[in-house]
Design a protein around this motif. Structure first.
Motif, PDB file in Angstrom:
ATOM      1  N   ASN A  62       0.809  -0.995  -0.016  1.00 51.39           N
ATOM      2  CA  ASN A  62       0.125   0.102   0.027  1.00 51.39           C
ATOM      3  C   ASN A  62       0.782   1.224  -0.090  1.00 51.39           C
ATOM      4  N   GLU A  63       1.878   1.164   0.917  1.00 44.41           N
ATOM      5  CA  GLU A  63       2.678   2.472   0.974  1.00 44.41           C
ATOM      6  C   GLU A  63       3.496   2.656  -0.135  1.00 44.41           C
ATOM      7  N   VAL A  64       3.973   1.746  -0.811  1.00 43.58           N
ATOM      8  CA  VAL A  64       5.000   1.729  -1.977  1.00 43.58           C
ATOM      9  C   VAL A  64       3.938   2.404  -3.187  1.00 43.58           C
ATOM     10  N   PHE A  65       2.881   1.820  -3.275  1.00 46.96           N
ATOM     11  CA  PHE A  65       2.262   2.231  -4.618  1.00 46.96           C
ATOM     12  C   PHE A  65       1.834   3.534  -4.264  1.00 46.96           C
ATOM     13  N   VAL A  66       1.129   3.918  -3.308  1.00 46.85           N
ATOM     14  CA  VAL A  66       0.574   5.341  -3.094  1.00 46.85           C
ATOM     15  C   VAL A  66       1.729   6.290  -3.146  1.00 46.85           C
ATOM     16  N   LYS A  67       2.796   6.101  -2.555  1.00 48.03           N
ATOM     17  CA  LYS A  67       4.049   7.255  -2.648  1.00 48.03           C
ATOM     18  C   LYS A  67       4.520   7.006  -4.088  1.00 48.03           C
ATOM     19  N   ALA A  68       4.490   6.151  -4.948  1.00 43.32           N
ATOM     20  CA  ALA A  68       5.080   5.929  -6.240  1.00 43.32           C
ATOM     21  C   ALA A  68       3.999   6.955  -7.133  1.00 43.32           C
ATOM     22  N   LEU A  69       2.808   6.479  -6.888  1.00 44.79           N
ATOM     23  CA  LEU A  69       1.769   7.194  -7.742  1.00 44.79           C
ATOM     24  C   LEU A  69       1.922   8.807  -7.419  1.00 44.79           C
ATOM     25  N   VAL A  70       1.668   9.002  -6.238  1.00 42.82           N
ATOM     26  CA  VAL A  70       1.662  10.620  -5.614  1.00 42.82           C
ATOM     27  C   VAL A  70       2.846  11.179  -6.258  1.00 42.82           C
ATOM     28  N   SER A  71       4.244  10.469  -6.239  1.00 41.11           N
ATOM     29  CA  SER A  71       5.332  11.250  -6.760  1.00 41.11           C
ATOM     30  C   SER A  71       5.417  11.174  -8.306  1.00 41.11           C
ATOM     31  N   SER A  72       4.759  10.355  -9.059  1.00 43.34           N
ATOM     32  CA  SER A  72       4.829  10.507 -10.265  1.00 43.34           C
ATOM     33  C   SER A  72       4.210  11.883 -11.035  1.00 43.34           C
ATOM     34  N   GLY A  73       3.349  12.382 -10.007  1.00 44.73           N
ATOM     35  CA  GLY A  73       2.796  14.012 -10.423  1.00 44.73           C
ATOM     36  C   GLY A  73       1.818  13.695 -11.573  1.00 44.73           C
ATOM     37  N   ARG A  74       1.306  12.401 -11.891  1.00 42.35           N
ATOM     38  CA  ARG A  74       0.507  12.224 -12.957  1.00 42.35           C
ATOM     39  C   ARG A  74      -0.973  11.802 -12.565  1.00 42.35           C
ATOM     40  N   LEU A  89      -0.860   7.052   4.751  1.00 41.41           N
ATOM     41  CA  LEU A  89      -1.046   8.693   4.501  1.00 41.41           C
ATOM     42  C   LEU A  89       0.258   9.147   4.313  1.00 41.41           C
ATOM     43  N   SER A  90       0.353   9.795   3.171  1.00 39.56           N
ATOM     44  CA  SER A  90       1.807  10.406   2.811  1.00 39.56           C
ATOM     45  C   SER A  90       1.328  12.024   3.056  1.00 39.56           C
ATOM     46  N   ALA A  91       2.365  12.767   2.991  1.00 39.32           N
ATOM     47  CA  ALA A  91       2.216  14.266   3.220  1.00 39.32           C
ATOM     48  C   ALA A  91       1.458  14.975   2.199  1.00 39.32           C
ATOM     49  N   GLN A  92       1.922  14.553   0.950  1.00 39.61           N
ATOM     50  CA  GLN A  92       1.119  15.109  -0.248  1.00 39.61           C
ATOM     51  C   GLN A  92      -0.422  14.622  -0.303  1.00 39.61           C
ATOM     52  N   CYS A  93      -1.085  13.714   0.524  1.00 42.22           N
ATOM     53  CA  CYS A  93      -2.287  13.336   0.082  1.00 42.22           C
ATOM     54  C   CYS A  93      -3.529  13.872   1.234  1.00 42.22           C
ATOM     55  N   VAL A  94      -4.639  14.001   0.511  1.00 40.81           N
ATOM     56  CA  VAL A  94      -5.829  14.306   1.468  1.00 40.81           C
ATOM     57  C   VAL A  94      -6.560  13.056   1.363  1.00 40.81           C
ATOM     58  N   LEU A  95      -6.952  12.685   2.763  1.00 39.43           N
ATOM     59  CA  LEU A  95      -7.708  11.415   2.916  1.00 39.43           C
ATOM     60  C   LEU A  95      -9.287  11.706   2.921  1.00 39.43           C
ATOM     61  N   VAL A  96      -9.919  11.279   1.860  1.00 36.38           N
ATOM     62  CA  VAL A  96     -11.484  11.305   1.895  1.00 36.38           C
ATOM     63  C   VAL A  96     -12.002   9.996   2.677  1.00 36.38           C
ATOM     64  N   SER A  97     -12.574  10.038   3.665  1.00 34.16           N
ATOM     65  CA  SER A  97     -12.858   8.897   4.639  1.00 34.16           C
ATOM     66  C   SER A  97     -14.384   8.664   4.072  1.00 34.16           C
ATOM     67  N   ARG A 111      -0.687  17.173  -8.798  1.00 32.27           N
ATOM     68  CA  ARG A 111      -1.777  16.528  -9.454  1.00 32.27           C
ATOM     69  C   ARG A 111      -1.636  16.251 -10.958  1.00 32.27           C
ATOM     70  N   GLY A 112      -1.801  15.353 -11.380  1.00 32.88           N
ATOM     71  CA  GLY A 112      -2.075  15.010 -12.986  1.00 32.88           C
ATOM     72  C   GLY A 112      -3.379  14.778 -13.498  1.00 32.88           C
ATOM     73  N   LYS A 113      -3.376  14.356 -14.741  1.00 30.60           N
ATOM     74  CA  LYS A 113      -4.815  14.059 -15.161  1.00 30.60           C
ATOM     75  C   LYS A 113      -5.237  12.590 -14.972  1.00 30.60           C
ATOM     76  N   TYR A 114      -4.646  11.835 -14.358  1.00 31.83           N
ATOM     77  CA  TYR A 114      -5.128  10.250 -14.355  1.00 31.83           C
ATOM     78  C   TYR A 114      -5.592   9.752 -13.047  1.00 31.83           C
ATOM     79  N   CYS A 115      -6.523   9.012 -13.058  1.00 30.93           N
ATOM     80  CA  CYS A 115      -6.986   8.345 -11.878  1.00 30.93           C
ATOM     81  C   CYS A 115      -6.718   6.897 -11.853  1.00 30.93           C
ATOM     82  N   VAL A 116      -6.345   6.406 -10.844  1.00 32.34           N
ATOM     83  CA  VAL A 116      -5.475   4.976 -10.756  1.00 32.34           C
ATOM     84  C   VAL A 116      -6.166   4.106  -9.860  1.00 32.34           C
ATOM     85  N   CYS A 117      -6.793   3.275 -10.135  1.00 31.83           N
ATOM     86  CA  CYS A 117      -7.613   2.214  -9.068  1.00 31.83           C
ATOM     87  C   CYS A 117      -6.683   1.058  -8.845  1.00 31.83           C
ATOM     88  N   PHE A 118      -6.359   0.577  -7.567  1.00 31.83           N
ATOM     89  CA  PHE A 118      -5.573  -0.358  -7.901  1.00 31.83           C
ATOM     90  C   PHE A 118      -5.549  -1.284  -6.329  1.00 31.83           C
TER      91      PHE A 118
END
Ligand code: FDP
Length: 339
Positions: A62-74, A89-97, A111-118
């Motif tokens: 979980n941590e690896v993918f969230v951080k990899a995706l957020v840092s992609s900037g896409r 939670l990483s510093a760059q994220c907002v959590l919608v509960s 932010r980029g233009k893609y949504c990733v569901c995984f």
């Protein structure tokens, strides 16, 4: 020396090269998708190499993918399958509960233009016994960059741009479709690269295998029960099908894709929507099946035409070889006409 064979052996088609080639088919593309995908690939390599770690592998993934995706900037948001106690939670994220299972909205600068569901580690109940498990992902484009809402991930599967899975097993295999065929890449540990080993995967039109948790049989509906009965006791002179069920979706779907047959996780009396999650299990696998020439059906409709209402919705699913899925569709159709 066979120069042609040697030339082929040394002409390595890495996953990045493959995606860049695909990008060439879209002259308007600026490479964002390639960058996003390279971050997903990095997450897969990390999970594949994570051995005995302090943290549980599913939490770590979980941590690896969230951080990899957020840092992609896409990306603009990601939906993950989360355990209630997953601290990601990483510093760059907002959590919608939404109870304990949330979508993450990436902060504006990244932010980029893609949504990733995984699902970072699907089949995690199999981790401790060494059975193959995997990461599943689906990628969408956001609708309106200035007004991003949960609706951006609540799109039908037909809107999906790309989908794939990475299977961590005796080898590490990443299967990907960016909309134009399905290709499989195997991680070469000495190079640290995914190399194209299964180009243009096509699922056989009919298979000899059915894959289902038969322990749930007493609660199945009539079409599912009839279908499995026909797999075991065919009335048309064909041979009975073999049953193979690993209980790890990525492994069961991977075998189905390569050998043909059908994988089903149907509805039953206790679970009217089945078990598997629409956004990060049913949709990506259905997308891959269709792109490989197979089908995916929910018992009521084409799976990719579902429109999820909530991010963690579930759906029954029958997916695999075209003709095998036709058979289950016919059984549901005849039930609705006799009902
Ligand atoms: P798991 O519970 O181990 O995480 O949806 C998750 C999943 O595994 C799939 O990978 C797998 O196909 C299915 O559940 C197995 O469910 P059953 O144990 O009910 O057969």
């Amino acid at each position: 020396m066979d120069h042609a064979a040697e030339a082929q052996r040394t002409d390595l088609m890495t996953i990045t090269r493959h995606v860049l080639n695909e990008q060439g088919r879209h002259p308007e593309s600026r490479g964002d998708f390639t960058i996003l995908l390279s971050h997903i690939v990095l997450g897969c390599k990390f999970v594949a190499s994570a051995g005995e770690e302090q943290k549980k592998l599913d939490v770590l993934s979980n941590e690896v993918f969230v951080k990899a995706l957020v840092s992609s900037g896409r990306t603009i948001s990601s939906v993950l399958k989360l355990d209630s106690d997953t601290p990601f939670l990483s510093a760059q994220c907002v959590l919608v509960s939404e109870e304990n299972e949330e979508a993450i909205f990436v902060d504006a600068p990244l932010r980029g233009k893609y949504c990733v569901c995984f699902d970072p580690l699907d089949g995690s109940s199999n981790i401790d016994c060494g059975v193959s498990i995997g990461t599943i992902f689906g990628i969408y484009m956001i609708k309106d960059k200035d007004n991003v809402t949960l609706d951006d991930v609540l799109q039908p599967g037909t809107d999906m741009l790309a989908a794939g899975y990475c299977m961590y097993g005796s080898s590490c295999t990443l299967v990907l479709s960016t909309g134009n065929g399905v290709n499989g890449f195997t991680l070469d540990p000495s190079l640290g690269e995914f190399i194209l080993t299964h180009p243009n995967i096509k699922i056989p039109n009919r298979g000899k295998i059915y894959s289902v948790n038969e322990g749930n049989a007493k609660n199945w509906d009539a079409p599912t029960a009839k279908f499995v009965e026909k797999c075991k006791y065919p009335q048309d002179g064909s041979s009975p099908k073999s049953l193979r069920y690993i209980g790890s979706m990525v492994a069961d779907v991977h075998r189905t894709l390569l050998y043909g047959g059908i994988f089903l996780y149907p509805a039953d009396e206790k679970s009217p929507n089945g078990k598997l999650r629409v956004l990060y299990e049913v949709f990506p696998m259905s997308f891959l099946m269709e792109k490989a020439g197979g089908q995916a059906f929910t018992g009521k409709q084409r799976a990719l035409e579902l429109v999820p209402k909530k991010i963690h919705d579930r759906s029954p699913i029958f997916l695999g070889s075209y003709d095998d899925v036709e058979d289950i569709k016919a059984l549901y159709a005849s039930e609705s006409t006799t009902a």
